[in-house]
Design an enzyme around this catalytic site. Sequence first.
Site, PDB file in Angstrom:
ATOM      1  CG  ASP A 211      -7.289  -4.574  -2.066  1.00 20.19           C
ATOM      2  OD1 ASP A 211      -7.599  -5.506  -2.281  1.00 20.19           O
ATOM      3  OD2 ASP A 211      -7.831  -3.701  -1.048  1.00 20.19           O
TER       4      ASP A 211
ATOM      5  CG  ASP B 190      -2.114  -0.923   0.865  1.00 17.92           C
ATOM      6  OD1 ASP B 190      -2.431  -1.249  -0.047  1.00 17.92           O
ATOM      7  OD2 ASP B 190      -2.509  -1.711   1.788  1.00 17.92           O
TER       8      ASP B 190
END
Length: 391
Positions: free
Chosen positions: A170, A109
Site C-alpha cells: 500500500d 498513510d
Amino acid sequence: MTSTPLPARTLETERAIARVLATVRRNVGSFGAAYPDDTTTDGARYPLRPAANGFAEGANRGWTTSFWPGMQWIAWELTGEDVFRDAASAHAADFGRRVHDGEDLDTHDLGFLYSLACVAPSRLLGDSAARAAALDAAGHLMRRFLPSAGIVQAWGDLADAAQRGRTIIDSLMNMPLLTWAARETGDPLFAEAVARHTDQLRRHILRPDGSTFHTFYWDAETGEPLRGATEQGAFDDSCWARGQAWGIYGFALNHRATGDPALLAASRTCAEYFLAHLPADGVPYWDLVYTDGSDAPRDSSAGAIAVCGLYELAALDPAHAARWREAADRILASLAEDYAPAQPADSDAVLLHSVYDLPKDVGIDEGTLWGDYFYLEALMRAARPDWRPYW
C-alpha cells in the site's frame, strides 16, 4: 440541429456519476464536519467514526478519513457546486489542525491522508494553508524513512520492534506526497526517498511470478531484506487482491514521478497477474487465490483501484494502451452494473461488496471509504480522460 448521440459507454458512465453525486451530496448533509467510519454496517449506512483513544466520535483519526473529502473534490470538479467545495475546504482546514497538533501521525498513510485532503485544494484553489499542512505531513512522513534499508516504515512508532523495518505494498500510494513535496520545495531528499523505496518494493515485494507480498521486512540496522508475509491476505504466499491493485496503480504513479522504466515494467507485471486471476465478471475475490465457483467474498474496492491503475498505465504505456483501457472499461462496467447500489437512497456507500480485513473479520461484504473514492476516481477517469489526479 440534431446532436450526435454519445457512445453508450459514455452515457452509462455519466449515469453512474450522477448516482454517485447524489449520494455524496446527501452524505455531505448527513455527516457535516464529522467523519464516517471505515466501512458501512450491513452494507447500507456509514456510522460515525467511533470514539477511541481520546478521540471523540466522528473525529479525524485513522488512515481513511481523506477519502471522504477526496470524493468531494472530484464532485466539485465535476459540477462546480459550492456545497462540495465548501465541505472539502472545511476538511482541509481540519487536516491542517491534525498535523499541527500532532494527532495520529505515526503512519506511512500520511500520503493517502494529505494527498487527497490538502494537496488537492493546494493545486485546485491555491490554498496556502492546505499547502503548508501537506508539506508538514510530508516532513513527518520522511521521518519514517530508514536509510539503511531504503524504505519508509509502514506502521507504528519507529521504536516498536514488531514494526521496525516493515513496509507494505500500500505504501506505493503514499509516495506521491513526497514527490509533490520535492516539486514544491526543490529538496532532493524527498525524491531520493521515493526512488529508493519504490526500487526496494520492486525488488522484494513483487514476486517472480508477478504476484505480490502484502508486507515485507528488512533489518532496519543492516538493510538486509528478510522475508515477505501477509497481514490481510489469505496466506503468506497467496496474493491479496487489494495489494495487487495497489501494485498496478502505485508502480505506475511512481514511474510517472521517477521515470524509472523498471517501475513501469512492474506495473505491467502486476496488471497481467491481476487480469489473469479475475473471475468471469471481472471483479476480484478478496484474495486472488480464489477463482470462479468459490464462495469467498469479492473485494470490489480492489477492482476500483485496479481500474484507476489500468487507466494510468494506459496513459504511460502507449504501445499497450488499448489493452489496459479495454480491461479497465470492462471491470468498471461490471462494478457499475452489479456492485453499485441500484438507487442512491439504498446506501451511504457508492460501491458495495468490498472487504476490509477478512482475517480479522472486519468489514466483510461492506461499502468502504476507499472503495467509494476509487470508484468515483475511476468514473472520472473514464468520463474525463484529461483529468489530472491528486496523486
